[in-house]
Design a protein around this motif. Structure first.
Motif, PDB file in Angstrom:
ATOM      1  N   LYS A 189       0.836  -1.193   0.000  1.00 40.83           N
ATOM      2  CA  LYS A 189       0.000   0.000   0.000  1.00 40.83           C
ATOM      3  C   LYS A 189       0.871   1.243   0.000  1.00 40.83           C
ATOM      4  CE  LYS A 189      -3.891   2.104   2.468  1.00 40.83           C
ATOM      5  NZ  LYS A 189      -4.811   1.991   3.624  1.00 40.83           N
ATOM      6  N   MET A 190       0.489   2.216  -0.834  1.00 45.44           N
ATOM      7  CA  MET A 190       1.287   3.433  -0.913  1.00 45.44           C
ATOM      8  C   MET A 190       1.208   4.222   0.388  1.00 45.44           C
ATOM      9  SD  MET A 190       0.843   4.984  -4.738  1.00 45.44           S
ATOM     10  CE  MET A 190       1.264   4.018  -6.184  1.00 45.44           C
ATOM     11  N   SER A 191       2.375   4.653   0.890  1.00 48.21           N
ATOM     12  CA  SER A 191       2.431   5.500   2.077  1.00 48.21           C
ATOM     13  C   SER A 191       3.764   6.226   2.102  1.00 48.21           C
ATOM     14  CB  SER A 191       2.277   4.663   3.352  1.00 48.21           C
ATOM     15  OG  SER A 191       3.417   3.860   3.558  1.00 48.21           O
ATOM     16  N   LYS A 192       3.772   7.373   2.757  1.00 46.75           N
ATOM     17  CA  LYS A 192       5.009   8.151   2.866  1.00 46.75           C
ATOM     18  C   LYS A 192       6.100   7.343   3.567  1.00 46.75           C
ATOM     19  CE  LYS A 192       3.513  12.983   2.793  1.00 46.75           C
ATOM     20  NZ  LYS A 192       3.455  14.234   3.592  1.00 46.75           N
ATOM     21  N   SER A 193       5.706   6.617   4.615  1.00 47.44           N
ATOM     22  CA  SER A 193       6.693   5.872   5.393  1.00 47.44           C
ATOM     23  C   SER A 193       7.385   4.799   4.551  1.00 47.44           C
ATOM     24  CB  SER A 193       6.035   5.233   6.612  1.00 47.44           C
ATOM     25  OG  SER A 193       5.022   4.328   6.221  1.00 47.44           O
ATOM     26  N   ARG A 194       6.648   4.241   3.574  1.00 46.44           N
ATOM     27  CA  ARG A 194       7.247   3.209   2.709  1.00 46.44           C
ATOM     28  C   ARG A 194       7.997   3.819   1.536  1.00 46.44           C
ATOM     29  NH1 ARG A 194       1.957   0.651   3.609  1.00 46.44           N
ATOM     30  NH2 ARG A 194       2.224  -1.128   4.996  1.00 46.44           N
ATOM     31  N   GLY A 195       7.820   5.110   1.327  1.00 44.86           N
ATOM     32  CA  GLY A 195       8.520   5.791   0.244  1.00 44.86           C
ATOM     33  C   GLY A 195       8.094   5.355  -1.142  1.00 44.86           C
ATOM     34  N   ASN A 196       6.835   4.883  -1.274  1.00 47.86           N
ATOM     35  CA  ASN A 196       6.388   4.348  -2.571  1.00 47.86           C
ATOM     36  C   ASN A 196       5.207   5.124  -3.156  1.00 47.86           C
ATOM     37  OD1 ASN A 196       4.435   3.530  -0.768  1.00 47.86           O
ATOM     38  ND2 ASN A 196       4.406   1.392  -1.413  1.00 47.86           N
ATOM     39  N   VAL A 197       4.993   6.358  -2.679  1.00 44.78           N
ATOM     40  CA  VAL A 197       3.866   7.161  -3.162  1.00 44.78           C
ATOM     41  C   VAL A 197       4.215   7.765  -4.529  1.00 44.78           C
ATOM     42  CG1 VAL A 197       2.442   9.199  -2.737  1.00 44.78           C
ATOM     43  CG2 VAL A 197       3.069   7.699  -0.839  1.00 44.78           C
ATOM     44  N   ILE A 198       3.266   7.650  -5.456  1.00 47.66           N
ATOM     45  CA  ILE A 198       3.432   8.229  -6.784  1.00 47.66           C
ATOM     46  C   ILE A 198       2.527   9.447  -6.896  1.00 47.66           C
ATOM     47  CG2 ILE A 198       3.286   7.842  -9.276  1.00 47.66           C
ATOM     48  CD1 ILE A 198       5.307   6.006  -8.044  1.00 47.66           C
ATOM     49  N   ASN A 199       3.101  10.583  -7.258  1.00 46.42           N
ATOM     50  CA  ASN A 199       2.331  11.810  -7.450  1.00 46.42           C
ATOM     51  C   ASN A 199       1.858  11.873  -8.905  1.00 46.42           C
ATOM     52  OD1 ASN A 199       1.429  14.466  -7.838  1.00 46.42           O
ATOM     53  ND2 ASN A 199       2.888  15.298  -6.374  1.00 46.42           N
ATOM     54  N   PRO A 200       0.548  11.975  -9.131  1.00 52.32           N
ATOM     55  CA  PRO A 200       0.063  12.016 -10.519  1.00 52.32           C
ATOM     56  C   PRO A 200       0.602  13.210 -11.306  1.00 52.32           C
ATOM     57  CG  PRO A 200      -1.711  12.513  -8.974  1.00 52.32           C
ATOM     58  CD  PRO A 200      -0.564  12.020  -8.165  1.00 52.32           C
ATOM     59  N   ASP A 201       0.940  14.296 -10.606  1.00 52.08           N
ATOM     60  CA  ASP A 201       1.519  15.457 -11.295  1.00 52.08           C
ATOM     61  C   ASP A 201       2.786  15.062 -12.037  1.00 52.08           C
ATOM     62  OD1 ASP A 201      -0.489  16.807 -10.068  1.00 52.08           O
ATOM     63  OD2 ASP A 201       0.768  17.966  -8.704  1.00 52.08           O
ATOM     64  N   ASP A 202       3.591  14.208 -11.401  1.00 53.62           N
ATOM     65  CA  ASP A 202       4.860  13.799 -12.022  1.00 53.62           C
ATOM     66  C   ASP A 202       4.600  12.997 -13.301  1.00 53.62           C
ATOM     67  OD1 ASP A 202       6.156  14.990  -9.892  1.00 53.62           O
ATOM     68  OD2 ASP A 202       6.349  13.120  -8.754  1.00 53.62           O
ATOM     69  N   ILE A 203       3.572  12.148 -13.270  1.00 47.21           N
ATOM     70  CA  ILE A 203       3.244  11.344 -14.463  1.00 47.21           C
ATOM     71  C   ILE A 203       2.723  12.246 -15.581  1.00 47.21           C
ATOM     72  CG2 ILE A 203       1.927   9.382 -15.338  1.00 47.21           C
ATOM     73  CD1 ILE A 203       3.993   8.679 -13.162  1.00 47.21           C
ATOM     74  N   VAL A 204       1.852  13.195 -15.217  1.00 45.02           N
ATOM     75  CA  VAL A 204       1.308  14.132 -16.213  1.00 45.02           C
ATOM     76  C   VAL A 204       2.433  14.939 -16.829  1.00 45.02           C
ATOM     77  CG1 VAL A 204      -0.144  16.171 -16.546  1.00 45.02           C
ATOM     78  CG2 VAL A 204      -0.984  14.261 -15.168  1.00 45.02           C
ATOM     79  N   ASN A 205       3.361  15.429 -16.011  1.00 45.30           N
ATOM     80  CA  ASN A 205       4.452  16.275 -16.521  1.00 45.30           C
ATOM     81  C   ASN A 205       5.398  15.510 -17.432  1.00 45.30           C
ATOM     82  OD1 ASN A 205       3.482  18.485 -15.111  1.00 45.30           O
ATOM     83  ND2 ASN A 205       4.759  18.101 -13.316  1.00 45.30           N
ATOM     84  N   GLU A 206       5.656  14.241 -17.104  1.00 41.76           N
ATOM     85  CA  GLU A 206       6.620  13.479 -17.891  1.00 41.76           C
ATOM     86  C   GLU A 206       5.994  12.773 -19.091  1.00 41.76           C
ATOM     87  OE1 GLU A 206      10.028   9.954 -17.363  1.00 41.76           O
ATOM     88  OE2 GLU A 206       8.924  10.710 -15.612  1.00 41.76           O
ATOM     89  N   PHE A 207       4.786  12.234 -18.905  1.00 40.33           N
ATOM     90  CA  PHE A 207       4.190  11.404 -19.959  1.00 40.33           C
ATOM     91  C   PHE A 207       2.907  11.983 -20.557  1.00 40.33           C
ATOM     92  CE2 PHE A 207       6.502   8.495 -17.141  1.00 40.33           C
ATOM     93  CZ  PHE A 207       7.313   7.832 -18.054  1.00 40.33           C
ATOM     94  N   GLY A 208       2.231  12.877 -19.824  1.00 41.96           N
ATOM     95  CA  GLY A 208       0.974  13.430 -20.297  1.00 41.96           C
ATOM     96  C   GLY A 208      -0.219  12.865 -19.564  1.00 41.96           C
ATOM     97  N   ALA A 209      -1.285  13.669 -19.483  1.00 48.32           N
ATOM     98  CA  ALA A 209      -2.506  13.255 -18.786  1.00 48.32           C
ATOM     99  C   ALA A 209      -3.163  12.063 -19.471  1.00 48.32           C
ATOM    100  CB  ALA A 209      -3.485  14.423 -18.714  1.00 48.32           C
ATOM    101  N   ASP A 210      -3.145  12.040 -20.814  1.00 49.93           N
ATOM    102  CA  ASP A 210      -3.778  10.920 -21.525  1.00 49.93           C
ATOM    103  C   ASP A 210      -3.070   9.604 -21.230  1.00 49.93           C
ATOM    104  OD1 ASP A 210      -5.870  12.293 -22.701  1.00 49.93           O
ATOM    105  OD2 ASP A 210      -4.730  12.816 -24.483  1.00 49.93           O
ATOM    106  N   THR A 211      -1.740   9.660 -21.080  1.00 49.20           N
ATOM    107  CA  THR A 211      -1.006   8.447 -20.714  1.00 49.20           C
ATOM    108  C   THR A 211      -1.404   7.996 -19.319  1.00 49.20           C
ATOM    109  OG1 THR A 211       0.880   8.950 -22.135  1.00 49.20           O
ATOM    110  CG2 THR A 211       1.292   7.480 -20.271  1.00 49.20           C
ATOM    111  N   LEU A 212      -1.499   8.945 -18.371  1.00 51.93           N
ATOM    112  CA  LEU A 212      -1.922   8.606 -17.009  1.00 51.93           C
ATOM    113  C   LEU A 212      -3.303   7.966 -17.028  1.00 51.93           C
ATOM    114  CD1 LEU A 212      -1.641   8.743 -13.886  1.00 51.93           C
ATOM    115  CD2 LEU A 212      -2.689  11.012 -14.011  1.00 51.93           C
ATOM    116  N   ARG A 213      -4.246   8.589 -17.732  1.00 48.46           N
ATOM    117  CA  ARG A 213      -5.611   8.074 -17.799  1.00 48.46           C
ATOM    118  C   ARG A 213      -5.625   6.660 -18.401  1.00 48.46           C
ATOM    119  NH1 ARG A 213      -9.896  12.302 -18.229  1.00 48.46           N
ATOM    120  NH2 ARG A 213     -10.989  10.724 -19.455  1.00 48.46           N
TER     121      ARG A 213
END
Length: 805
Positions: free
Chosen positions: A583-607
C-alpha cells in the motif's frame, strides 16, 4: 509530410481551456432529454494533494459520463469537496493557520490537479461541505431528524480516541485503533448526540433487493446491519423481583444455559452493589474493560476474561435451576440487552469461557459428544436433555419454546439487529455546528429555520480540551443565547457534527447547487433521481453508504425526495499499490504523485494506464514500465495521421475488425472491463498498421472510441485532420452484429494427435469440401503417405483429426 512529434505538454492545456470556454461538459437544463447521473465519491482535500489512487475511479466514471453524452443523454457528472474533518483541524493547530484557509488552499490544489487530468466534471455545480450555504441544509436536515425523534442525546459509553481527543462511532474504530490517526481508543461515558439509524434497519436491509450493487457491497451492508430472529427471555434474579433479559437466536437451547454473563457496564451491577461480596474485584475488572474498544473486546482478544458476581444468581426459567452470573468484556452493553445466557456446549465463546472457569457444560442438541459439538452452533439435529423439547428437530423446538415462553409471560419472539445507533456529535471545532440550544425550562430546542445557517464562531484556539469538551465551549459570547420558545436563558450546543454529515446528502445538492430556498427543487430531484451509477471505495460501504441511504430514506418518508434509494447502481474499485506491491504511504517511500506522471508522460497516458493497469475491481501494483507502454500506444495513435486516406466507409480489409472493436469496447466499458477495452483498441491499431492505411471514416470511429479514455490527443488529431465539430460532440459508434462474425475460420489438422497444418475454411463450408482442402495440403499428404486412414473426426470450425496406421 510526416506529422510532427506527439507533445502532450503542448496540447493538453490547450484542450482543457477549449472545453472550459465552450462549456463542453456543462449539464443542460433541458429536461426533455433522457438523463444520466454519474457520481464518484467526492474527495477529502488533504494537504498532500492527489495520489495516483484517486484517478482510477475518477477516470472510470469519466469514461462512462463521456460515453453517455455521445449516446444522447443529458449527463450530470459533478465534483465537490468533503472538507470538514480532523486532519485539517490538526494541521491548523500545528501550523497556527485557520482551518478555513487550510481548506481553501487544499481545495485549490486538488482542483488544479483534477483539471490537469482532463475530467469532464461540470464545475459549475461544485460544492463544499464547509460552505455555510451548503451546511445550512445539513443543519436543516438535522433539525428535521430531531423533530421526528430520530436525533436524541444520551449518556453512553463511547469509543474515545486518546490522540484526536474525540468520540468515534463504532465504524470508525478499525482493528482496535482510530481509523483516521491510528491512536489508542478507550471507552468513556459521555453525553452524545445519537441518530436512530436502527429505526431504519429493516428498510436498509430489505431495499438492498431493489438496487444494482455489486455482491460484495450488498454482503457488507447486510453483515453490518446483522438482522437475526430469536427471542427475548427473562431470567429472574434469585430472591428478587427483578430479572435479567437476554436476547438469543437459539431459544431451543435454553436447557443448556448453565450460567449468565453481563456486560461490565450493565446497570444491574451498580444497583446491587451492596449485595455483591467481591465488589473490589468487580471495580478492578470494569476499569480494565474501559481501556478496550468494542472491537478489541469482541474480535481481537481470544483469551476470555471475567469475574463472578458473588451474591447474585439467576434462575433458568425452563428448569428452575439456580445459575451463576458473571461479568465479562466479551458481552457489550451496546448489543442486544447487555446480558447473555451462556450455552457452552454449542457456542465457541461460551465453551472457551466455561472451560477456563470450570463451569458446567450440557449438550442439548444431539451432534456427537459434547467436545465435537462445542465448536459449531448446531442448527440441525434433535434436542436432548431438554425436558418437553426432547426429540424435536431444532426448527420445531424453536417454535415450541417461543410459544411456551409467551404463554408463561417470560419471553417473546424478537428480531434483533447488530446495527447500533449512530454516534453523531464530535467534540471538535472544524465541523457543522449542531443547531440546537439547551433551555433550562424547555430542554433541547432547535433554532428557527430562518436563522440557518448557524455559522462557526471564530476562535483563536482550536486545541481539543482534555476534559472532552469542544474548544467552542469556551466561547461564552457565542454559547450564551436565548431560547427560541420562551425567550429565557439558553446555551448553544458546542459539539459539532461528524464529517459523515455533509457526505450523507451531497449527491442531492449537485442536482440544484445554487438553490437558496431548498436543498434542491422538487423538479430537479424528480428529474435527476436516483443516481444512475455511483462508484466508491469498499472502505466506505459500512460508513458513508449506510449513512447516506439512511438520510435519503428519511427524506423520502418526509416527502422531500422522490425515490426510496439514492443510488441505483453501486460499484467499487481496487487500490493501486506501490511498485513493491505494498500500500502506498510516505513511510514506505512508494507514493506516486500524478503530477509527475502528467508532466513526464501526459494526462492521456496517465488516464490510459490507470484503466489498463488491471481488472478494475482488484488491487493492482503500479509499474513505471507499464506507463511507458501506454505512452508508446498513444504515440502509435498519433502517427495514424500519416496513414489517412480519403473515404468515409470502412475498408473491406478492416470492416470486420472495426465492428468487433466497437462491440468489445462498448460492452467492456459498461462492465468495468476498461483494461480489455483498451487492449482491443491496441489490437485494432496493430491491424491498421498491418493494413498500412486508414480511411477518414475509420479514423473518426477510432478517435471516438478512444475519446473517453484519452480525450486530449483525439481532439488534437481530429482538428489536425480538418474534421468538423469536436470529438466529444460525436455520436457513439454502433456495430453491425452480422459484421462481427467472421466469414472464414482457421482450423487445425491433426494426424495421430499431432498438428500438421492449419487451413482456412468458410464458416458454413460442408465437411466434404473441408476434407478435399485438407487432403490437398502437402504437409497432410506427407504425414499420411502410404499409411491407412482408419478414422476421421471433424469438429466443425475447430479441428479435423485423422488417425492412420
Amino acid at each position: 509530410m510526416a506529422v510532427k512529434e506527439y507533445r502532450p505538454e503542448l496540447i493538453e492545456k490547450k484542450w482543457q481551456d477549449v472545453w472550459d470556454k465552450e462549456e463542453a461538459y456543462k449539464t443542460s437544463d433541458d429536461k426533455t432529454k433522457p438523463k444520466y447521473y454519474a457520481l464518484v465519491e467526492f474527495p477529502y482535500p488533504s494537504g498532500q494533494g492527489l495520489h495516483v489512487g484517486h484517478p482510477r475511479p475518477y477516470t472510470a466514471m469519466d469514461i462512462i459520463a463521456r460515453k453517455r453524452r455521445m449516446e444522447g443523454y443529458n449527463v450530470l457528472f459533478p465534483m465537490g469537496w468533503d472538507a470538514f474533518g480532523l486532519p485539517t483541524e490538526n494541521f491548523a493547530i500545528k501550523n497556527k493557520i485557520h482551518p478555513k484557509i487550510v481548506t481553501k488552499n487544499n481545495v485549490a490544489r486538488f482542483k488544479k490537479q483534477l483539471k490537469s487530468i482532463g475530467y469532464s466534471f461540470d464545475w459549475s455545480r461544485e460544492i463544499n461541505t464547509t460552505d455555510p450555504e451548503y451546511y445550512k441544509w445539513t443543519q436543516w436536515i438535522f433539525i428535521k431528524l430531531f423533530k421526528k425523534g430520530l436525533a436524541y442525546k444520551s449518556e453512553m459509553p463511547i469509543n474515545w480516541c486518546t490522540q484526536c481527543k474525540v468520540g468515534l462511532a463504532n465504524e470508525e474504530v478499525v482493528n482496535g485503533v482510530c481509523e483516521r490517526c491510528g491512536g489508542v481508543v478507550e471507552r468513556r461515558v459521555k453525553s452524545q448526540w445519537m441518530l436512530k439509524i436502527t429505526d431504519y434497519a429493516d428498510k436498509l436491509l430489505k431495499d438492498l433487493d431493489k438496487v444494482d450493487y455489486i455482491d460484495r457491497v450488498k454482503t457488507q451492508q447486510r453483515n453490518w446491519i446483522g438482522r437475526s430472529e430469536g427471542a427475548e427471555v427473562n431470567f429472574k434474579l434469585s430472591g428478587k423481583e427483578e430479572h435479567l433479559t437476554v436476547y438469543t437466536t437459539r431459544p431451543d437451547t435454553l436447557f443448556g444455559a448453565t450460567y449468565m454473563v453481563v456486560s461490565p457496564e450493565h446497570p444491574i451491577i451498580d444497583k446491587y452493589k451492596a449485595e455483591i461480596k467481591n465488589w473490589q474485584a468487580i471495580v478492578d475488572y470494569r476499569e480494565e474493560a474501559a481501556k478496550k474498544s468494542d472491537f478489541e473486546r469482541t474480535e481481537l482478544v481470544k483469551e476470555k476474561t471475567g469475574v463472578p458476581i458473588e451474591g447474585i444468581t439467576a434462575i433458568n426459567p425452563v428448569n428452575g435451576k439456580e445459575i451463576p452470573v458473571w461479568i465479562s468484556d466479551y458481552v457489550l452493553m451496546s448489543y442486544g440487552t447487555g446480558a447473555i445466557m451462556a450455552v457452552p456446549a454449542h457456542d465457541e465463546r461460551d465453551w472457551d469461557f466455561a472451560k477456563k472457569f470450570n463451569l458446567p457444560i450440557i449438550e442439548v442438541v444431539k451432534g456427537g459428544n459434547v467436545q465435537e459439538a462445542a465448536f459449531t452452533d448446531v442448527a440441525t439435529g434433535k434436542l436432548v436433555n431438554s425436558g418437553f423439547l426432547d426429540g424435536l428437530e431444532v426448527s420445531e423446538a424453536k417454535k415450541k419454546i417461543i410459544e411456551w415462553l409467551r404463554e408463561k409471560g417470560i419471553g417473546i419472539k424478537k428480531v434483533n439487529y447488530k446495527l447500533r445507533d449512530w454516534v453523531f456529535s464530535r467534540q471538535r471545532y472544524w465541523g457543522e455546528p449542531i443547531p440546537l440550544v439547551k433551555c433550562e425550562k424547555c430542554g433541547w430546542v432547535p433554532i428557527p429555520e430562518e436563522e440557518l445557517p448557524l455559522t462557526l464562531p471564530e476562535v483563536d484556539n482550536y486545541m481539543p480540551t482534555d476534559n472532552g469538551e469542544s474548544p467552542i465551549a469556551n466561547m461564552t459570547e457565542w454559547v450564551e443565547t436565548t431560547c427560541p420558545h420562551c425567550g429565557g436563558k439558553a446555551k448553544r450546543e458546542t459539539d459539532t457534527m461528524p464529517q459523515w454529515a455533509g457526505s450523507s446528502w451531497y449527491f442531492l445538492r449537485y442536482m440544484d447547487p445554487h438553490n437558496k430556498d431548498m436543498f434542491a427543487s422538487k423538479e430537479n430531484i424528480e428529474y435527476w433521481s436516483p443516481v444512475d451509477w455511483y462508484n466508491g471505495g469498499m472502505e466506505h460501504t459500512t460508513l458513508h453508504l449506510l449513512y447516506s441511504r439512511f438520510w435519503h430514506k428519511f427524506l423520502y418518508d418526509e416527502g422531500y425526495v422522490s425515490t426510496p434509494e439514492p443510488y441505483n447502481r453501486r460499484t467499487s474499485h481496487g487500490m493501486i499499490l506501490g511498485e513493491n506491491n505494498e500500500k502506498m504511504s510516505k513511510s514506505r517511500g512508494n507514493v506516486i504523485n500524478p503530477d509527475d506522471i502528467v508532466n513526464e508522460f501526459g494526462a492521456d497516458t496517465l488516464r490510459t494506464y490507470e484503466m489498463f493497469i488491471g481488472a478494475f475491481e482488484l488491487n493492482a501494483s503500479w509499474s513505471q514500465q507499464g506507463v511507458r507502454g501506454c505512452r508508446r500506444f498513444l504515440e502509435r495513435v498519433w502517427r495514424l495521421q500519416d496513414m489517412v486516406v480519403t473515404g468515409d466507409e470502412y475498408s473491406k480489409e478492416l470492416e470486420s475488425n472495426f465492428h468487433k472493436t466497437i462491440k468489445k469496447v462498448s460492452q467492456d466499458f459498461e462492465a468495468l472491463k476498461f483494461n480489455t477495452a483498451i487492449a482491443a483498441m491496441m489490437a485494432l491499431i496493430n491491424d491498421i498498421y498491418a493494413a498500412g492505411k486508414i480511411t477518414q471514416g475509420e479514423i473518426k470511429t477510432f478517435l471516438t472510441l478512444l475519446c473517453p479514455v484519452a480525450p486530449h490527443i483525439v481532439e488534437e488529431i481530429w482538428e489536425n485532420l480538418g474534421f468538423k465539430q469536436r470529438v466529444y460532440q460525436q455520436k457513439w459508434p454502433v456495430w453491425d452484429e452480422k459484421k462481427t462474425i467472421d466469414s472464414t475460420v482457421e482450423i487445425a489438422v491433426q494426424v495421430n494427435g499431432k498438428v500438421k497444418a492449419t487451413i482456412s475454411i468458410d464458416v458454413k463450408e460442408e465437411k466434404d469440401s473441408v476434407k478435399q482442402k485438407i487432403m490437398a495440403n502437402d504437409n497432410v499428404k506427407a504425414a499420411i503417405a502410404d499409411k491407412n486412414v482408419v478414422k476421421e473426426i471433424y469438429v466443425p470450425g475447430r479441428i479435423y483429426n485423422i488417425v492412420v496406421k
